[in-house]
Design a protein around this motif. Structure first.
Motif, short mmCIF file in Angstrom:
data_model
loop_
_atom_site.label_atom_id
_atom_site.label_comp_id
_atom_site.label_asym_id
_atom_site.label_seq_id
_atom_site.Cartn_x
_atom_site.Cartn_y
_atom_site.Cartn_z
N ALA A 65 0.87 -1.18 0.00
CA ALA A 65 0.00 0.00 0.00
C ALA A 65 0.90 1.23 0.00
CB ALA A 65 -0.91 0.01 1.22
N LEU A 66 0.34 2.34 -0.39
CA LEU A 66 1.09 3.59 -0.32
C LEU A 66 1.37 3.92 1.14
CD1 LEU A 66 -0.82 5.79 -2.93
CD2 LEU A 66 1.26 4.44 -3.28
N ALA A 67 2.54 4.45 1.41
CA ALA A 67 2.92 4.82 2.78
C ALA A 67 2.31 6.14 3.20
CB ALA A 67 4.44 4.87 2.91
N ARG A 68 1.87 6.93 2.22
CA ARG A 68 1.20 8.20 2.50
C ARG A 68 0.21 8.45 1.36
NH1 ARG A 68 6.64 9.30 1.23
NH2 ARG A 68 6.92 10.75 -0.50
N PRO A 69 -0.64 9.43 1.48
CA PRO A 69 -1.64 9.67 0.43
C PRO A 69 -1.01 9.93 -0.94
CG PRO A 69 -2.17 10.93 2.41
CD PRO A 69 -0.81 10.35 2.61
N ALA A 70 -1.70 9.48 -1.98
CA ALA A 70 -1.22 9.67 -3.36
C ALA A 70 -1.03 11.14 -3.69
CB ALA A 70 -2.20 9.02 -4.34
N SER A 71 -1.76 12.01 -3.05
CA SER A 71 -1.63 13.44 -3.29
C SER A 71 -0.31 14.00 -2.77
CB SER A 71 -2.80 14.20 -2.67
OG SER A 71 -2.80 13.99 -1.26
N GLU A 72 0.37 13.23 -1.92
CA GLU A 72 1.64 13.67 -1.33
C GLU A 72 2.85 13.01 -1.98
OE1 GLU A 72 1.50 13.12 2.90
OE2 GLU A 72 -0.40 14.19 3.07
N ILE A 73 2.63 12.17 -2.98
CA ILE A 73 3.73 11.48 -3.64
C ILE A 73 3.86 12.03 -5.05
CG2 ILE A 73 4.63 9.26 -4.43
CD1 ILE A 73 2.88 7.96 -2.19
N THR A 74 4.97 12.69 -5.32
CA THR A 74 5.18 13.27 -6.65
C THR A 74 5.90 12.28 -7.56
OG1 THR A 74 7.34 14.24 -6.17
CG2 THR A 74 5.37 15.60 -5.67
N THR A 124 3.63 17.32 -9.87
CA THR A 124 2.57 16.43 -10.31
C THR A 124 2.56 15.21 -9.40
OG1 THR A 124 2.88 17.14 -12.60
CG2 THR A 124 1.61 15.13 -12.25
N SER A 125 1.42 14.97 -8.75
CA SER A 125 1.31 13.86 -7.81
C SER A 125 0.67 12.64 -8.47
CB SER A 125 0.46 14.28 -6.61
OG SER A 125 -0.90 14.40 -6.99
N LEU A 126 0.83 11.51 -7.82
CA LEU A 126 0.16 10.29 -8.29
C LEU A 126 -1.35 10.51 -8.36
CD1 LEU A 126 2.02 7.55 -6.24
CD2 LEU A 126 2.23 8.00 -8.69
N GLN A 127 -1.90 11.21 -7.40
CA GLN A 127 -3.35 11.45 -7.39
C GLN A 127 -3.79 12.25 -8.61
OE1 GLN A 127 -5.55 10.13 -5.12
NE2 GLN A 127 -7.06 10.82 -6.60
N GLN A 128 -3.01 13.24 -8.98
CA GLN A 128 -3.34 14.05 -10.16
C GLN A 128 -3.28 13.22 -11.44
OE1 GLN A 128 -0.37 16.97 -9.07
NE2 GLN A 128 -1.95 18.56 -8.92
N VAL A 129 -2.32 12.31 -11.53
CA VAL A 129 -2.24 11.44 -12.70
C VAL A 129 -3.42 10.48 -12.69
CG1 VAL A 129 -0.90 9.66 -13.88
CG2 VAL A 129 0.26 11.64 -12.86
#
Length: 151
Positions: A65-74, A124-129
């Protein structure tokens, strides 16, 4: 700039995790969705775990799982975790290059290249993609008439 298979697989695997966050996801699901090579992705996930981007849990109910929210991972953080610096010139960072004579100003161009990569990849974050809501300046580049043309 060449985007390595390692970076491509890492981002695709992370998008799969982001789509299921915060649930744990088995490697079989990650590789199956994107048709990725198992051994390579397992090694990449280990690197991403060591970089603090993913977390893992062993056992029958385990997975990644992601260690933090997708919006925080660029995307920039992902690339650095699996491939190192965004831009290098003969193994040096752009600001470490130095030339004389006709090429004396070339380091300025290499630094500008790195800055433009940072402007896209670090903003650009994972969430944005995942949701297609790219930053406005990135969307503007994507929508430029010549953006998709090969050169």
């Amino acid at each position: 700039m060449e985007i390595s298979a390692k970076t491509d697989y890492a981002v695709r695997a992370l998008l799969g995790l982001a789509a299921r966050a915060p649930d744990l996801v088995k490697v079989d699901v990650i590789i199956g969705e994107q048709n990725l090579p198992r051994k390579f992705v397992e090694a990449i996930l280990g690197e991403l775990r060591r970089a603090g981007i993913v977390r893992s849990q062993r056992g029958a109910e385990g997975g990644y799982a992601l260690a933090r929210p997708a919006s925080e991972i660029t995307l920039g953080a992902v690339i650095r975790a699996v491939d190192g610096p965004l831009a290098e010139v003969r193994g040096l960072r752009p600001n470490e290059t130095s030339y004389t004579g006709v090429a004396e100003h070339l380091p300025e161009v290499w630094v500008a290249v790195r800055a433009s990569l940072r402007r896209v990849l670090d903003e650009t974050s994972l969430q944005q993609v995942l949701n297609g809501k790219l930053p406005a300046h990135v969307r503007k580049m994507v929508d430029a008439p010549d953006a998709w043309l090969p050169r």
